[in-house]
Scaffold this motif. Structure first.
Motif, PDB file in Angstrom:
ATOM      1  N   ILE A 294       0.830  -1.208   0.000  1.00  0.00           N
ATOM      2  CA  ILE A 294       0.000   0.000   0.000  1.00  0.00           C
ATOM      3  C   ILE A 294       0.865   1.258   0.000  1.00  0.00           C
ATOM      4  O   ILE A 294       0.544   2.229  -0.690  1.00  0.00           O
ATOM      5  N   ALA A 295       1.967   1.280   0.729  1.00  0.00           N
ATOM      6  CA  ALA A 295       2.849   2.452   0.740  1.00  0.00           C
ATOM      7  C   ALA A 295       3.385   2.714  -0.668  1.00  0.00           C
ATOM      8  O   ALA A 295       3.496   3.864  -1.092  1.00  0.00           O
ATOM      9  N   LYS A 296       3.704   1.658  -1.404  1.00  0.00           N
ATOM     10  CA  LYS A 296       4.190   1.813  -2.775  1.00  0.00           C
ATOM     11  C   LYS A 296       3.073   2.350  -3.666  1.00  0.00           C
ATOM     12  O   LYS A 296       3.325   3.133  -4.576  1.00  0.00           O
ATOM     13  N   LEU A 297       1.851   1.923  -3.424  1.00  0.00           N
ATOM     14  CA  LEU A 297       0.725   2.406  -4.205  1.00  0.00           C
ATOM     15  C   LEU A 297       0.575   3.913  -4.024  1.00  0.00           C
ATOM     16  O   LEU A 297       0.420   4.654  -4.999  1.00  0.00           O
ATOM     17  N   ASP A 298       0.645   4.394  -2.787  1.00  0.00           N
ATOM     18  CA  ASP A 298       0.566   5.834  -2.524  1.00  0.00           C
ATOM     19  C   ASP A 298       1.703   6.573  -3.221  1.00  0.00           C
ATOM     20  O   ASP A 298       1.507   7.639  -3.798  1.00  0.00           O
ATOM     21  N   GLU A 299       2.900   5.988  -3.184  1.00  0.00           N
ATOM     22  CA  GLU A 299       4.062   6.588  -3.838  1.00  0.00           C
ATOM     23  C   GLU A 299       3.859   6.633  -5.356  1.00  0.00           C
ATOM     24  O   GLU A 299       4.201   7.619  -6.009  1.00  0.00           O
ATOM     25  N   ALA A 300       3.271   5.582  -5.916  1.00  0.00           N
ATOM     26  CA  ALA A 300       3.019   5.523  -7.355  1.00  0.00           C
ATOM     27  C   ALA A 300       2.031   6.603  -7.776  1.00  0.00           C
ATOM     28  O   ALA A 300       2.227   7.279  -8.794  1.00  0.00           O
ATOM     29  N   VAL A 301       0.978   6.784  -6.995  1.00  0.00           N
ATOM     30  CA  VAL A 301      -0.017   7.812  -7.313  1.00  0.00           C
ATOM     31  C   VAL A 301       0.630   9.194  -7.279  1.00  0.00           C
ATOM     32  O   VAL A 301       0.407  10.022  -8.174  1.00  0.00           O
ATOM     33  N   GLU A 302       1.450   9.459  -6.290  1.00  0.00           N
ATOM     34  CA  GLU A 302       2.149  10.742  -6.193  1.00  0.00           C
ATOM     35  C   GLU A 302       3.104  10.937  -7.375  1.00  0.00           C
ATOM     36  O   GLU A 302       3.205  12.023  -7.942  1.00  0.00           O
ATOM     37  N   TYR A 303       3.798   9.868  -7.749  1.00  0.00           N
ATOM     38  CA  TYR A 303       4.750   9.900  -8.867  1.00  0.00           C
ATOM     39  C   TYR A 303       4.043  10.300 -10.162  1.00  0.00           C
ATOM     40  O   TYR A 303       4.545  11.127 -10.922  1.00  0.00           O
TER      41      TYR A 303
END
Length: 128
Positions: A18-27
């Motif tokens: 989930i942390a990577k998902l949030d990072e992906a959305v921000e990216y």
């Protein structure tokens, strides 16, 4: 992308932290991804390659991209699709919206040749 931690969600083929998902959305939303893509850097996230190593159009139409970002970039509708720049990956064909004209030219050429006529634009080689 794979994670055994409790902060993950599981799909039939992909486990996403989930942390990577949030990072992906921000990216993506920050514009950093587009900037990197335009420079030939096809990371899903900074320093993270596509799980199957896809780049370019293949990455943008992959099921992983659709799963993570919740968008099919080949679909037409409320945004401009990537069909014009990725016609093969988007399976463009004759008469499809936002596909390059060459898809239509080849279809017209095939029709004339199938009925034994010369296309009105001559016997030019295929434009694909």
């Amino acid at each position: 992308w794979s994670s055994g931690s409790s902060g993950s969600t599981r799909n039939a083929r992909c486990e996403v932290d989930i942390a990577k998902l949030d990072e992906a959305v921000e990216y993506i939303s920050s514009g950093d991804a587009i900037s990197n893509f335009s420079q030939g850097n096809w990371d899903f996230l900074p320093g993270e390659r596509h799980p199957r190593g896809h780049t370019g159009c293949r990455m943008l139409v992959s099921y992983e991209f659709k799963l993570i970002f919740g968008i099919d970039l080949c679909e037409t509708g409320s945004y401009t699709s990537i069909r014009n720049v990725c016609p093969t990956s988007c399976f463009c064909g004759a008469g499809m919206d936002e596909c390059p004209l060459v898809c239509n030219v080849d279809a017209v050429r095939s029709h004339f040749l199938a009925v034994g006529q010369v296309p009105p634009f001559g016997s030019l080689p295929s434009l694909r």
